[in-house]
Design a protein around this motif. Structure first.
Motif, short mmCIF file in Angstrom:
data_model
loop_
_atom_site.label_atom_id
_atom_site.label_comp_id
_atom_site.label_asym_id
_atom_site.label_seq_id
_atom_site.Cartn_x
_atom_site.Cartn_y
_atom_site.Cartn_z
N VAL A 98 26.08 50.30 -51.49
CA VAL A 98 27.74 50.14 -51.24
C VAL A 98 28.90 49.08 -51.71
N PRO A 99 29.68 49.86 -52.75
CA PRO A 99 30.71 48.82 -53.65
C PRO A 99 30.64 47.87 -53.24
N ASP A 100 31.42 48.63 -51.69
CA ASP A 100 32.42 47.67 -50.83
C ASP A 100 32.29 47.66 -49.66
N VAL A 101 31.51 46.15 -49.68
CA VAL A 101 30.90 46.34 -47.80
C VAL A 101 31.75 46.29 -46.62
N HIS A 102 33.67 46.52 -47.48
CA HIS A 102 34.94 46.36 -46.46
C HIS A 102 34.79 47.49 -46.84
N ALA A 103 34.60 48.62 -47.09
CA ALA A 103 35.21 50.10 -47.20
C ALA A 103 33.95 50.85 -46.03
N PHE A 104 33.02 50.05 -45.77
CA PHE A 104 31.86 50.34 -45.08
C PHE A 104 32.51 50.67 -43.81
N PRO A 105 32.16 52.11 -43.02
CA PRO A 105 32.36 51.66 -41.40
C PRO A 105 31.68 50.88 -40.62
N ALA A 112 30.42 36.01 -44.90
CA ALA A 112 31.57 36.36 -45.19
C ALA A 112 31.54 36.47 -46.82
N ALA A 113 30.69 36.13 -47.09
CA ALA A 113 30.73 36.57 -48.68
C ALA A 113 30.64 37.49 -49.65
N SER A 114 29.77 37.99 -48.99
CA SER A 114 29.43 39.57 -49.42
C SER A 114 30.22 40.06 -49.83
N ARG A 115 30.05 41.09 -50.85
CA ARG A 115 31.05 42.12 -50.96
C ARG A 115 30.72 43.18 -51.25
N SER A 116 29.26 43.33 -51.58
CA SER A 116 28.36 44.65 -52.37
C SER A 116 27.02 44.51 -51.68
N GLU A 117 26.19 45.11 -51.23
CA GLU A 117 25.11 45.79 -50.67
C GLU A 117 24.36 47.02 -51.05
N LEU A 118 23.06 46.97 -50.90
CA LEU A 118 22.20 47.49 -51.56
C LEU A 118 20.73 47.50 -50.24
N VAL A 119 20.68 48.78 -49.27
CA VAL A 119 19.74 48.37 -48.68
C VAL A 119 18.48 49.69 -48.53
N VAL A 120 17.04 49.14 -48.48
CA VAL A 120 16.45 50.36 -48.46
C VAL A 120 16.36 50.42 -47.51
N PRO A 121 15.27 51.54 -47.04
CA PRO A 121 13.95 51.94 -45.62
C PRO A 121 13.27 51.15 -46.71
N LEU A 122 12.61 51.20 -45.75
CA LEU A 122 10.77 50.60 -45.90
C LEU A 122 9.62 51.94 -45.51
N PRO A 137 27.76 38.79 -53.08
CA PRO A 137 29.20 38.19 -53.55
C PRO A 137 29.87 38.70 -54.62
N LEU A 138 29.48 39.65 -55.66
CA LEU A 138 30.53 40.58 -56.22
C LEU A 138 30.65 42.44 -55.88
N PRO A 139 31.41 42.70 -55.95
CA PRO A 139 32.46 43.58 -55.78
C PRO A 139 31.11 44.42 -56.68
#
Ligand code: SME
Length: 163
Positions: A98-105, A112-122, A137-139
């Motif tokens: 997710v490059p921009d968490v604010h755009a992820f429904p 609140a500092a998080s801007r991008s995210e990567l989630v990997v299933p185990l 914290p970086l987009p």
């Protein structure tokens, strides 16, 4: 105690190869899933640049993730499967970049500092045990190379731990 050295690679594939080798060393002779998750969170948070959260959520029952070992600020404890980035990774059984968490429904903002995210299933075969979650914290912090690197680490963790 296993020594964790400085990573010297300057390219991402080389960086993740070294990180993988260090994780193998950490897991050597230890199969406890919580201990390995705790040490892997600390290894990742110490070695990977520009993260504000790195850690685990585990499926304690089929419809809900529960917070596991992590590094970073205190986080939401329970996430329903299908909700947020973490719950989507479980429901879809694949990584969420997710490059921009604010755009992820439905993104769940723990920090609140998080801007991008990567989630990997185990995952082992068809069974999902939880997720490995990385926040920045970086987009646009995470690329396909980061995703490949963390998917390899997640697979190593699953193979090395009694889940
Ligand atoms: N942002 C996640 C919640 C977990 S925190 O980032 C640690 C989500 O939307 O599932």
């Amino acid at each position: 105690m296993h020594d964790v050295g400085t990573i010297e690679a300057t390219d991402k594939p080389g960086f993740y190869r070294e990180l993988f080798a260090q994780a193998e060393g950490l897991f050597h002779g230890e199969r406890d899933a919580i201990a390995n998750a705790a040490n892997l969170s600390a290894l990742i948070y110490g070695a990977v640049a520009d993260l504000n959260w790195a850690g685990f959520y585990f499926l304690k029952r089929s419809d809900e993730l529960v917070l596991g070992p992590f590094q970073g600020k205190v986080a939401c404890v329970r996430i329903p499967v299908g909700k947020g980035v973490c719950g989507s990774a479980v429901a879809q059984r694949r990584s969420q970049l997710v490059p921009d968490v604010h755009a992820f429904p439905g993104h769940i903002a723990c920090d609140a500092a998080s801007r991008s995210e990567l989630v990997v299933p185990l995952m082992r075969d068809d069974t999902v045990f939880g997720v490995l979650d990385l926040d920045s914290p970086l987009p646009g912090r995470f690329t396909a190379e980061d995703q490949a690197g963390f998917e390899a680490l997640a697979a190593l963790y699953v193979a090395a731990s009694d889940l």
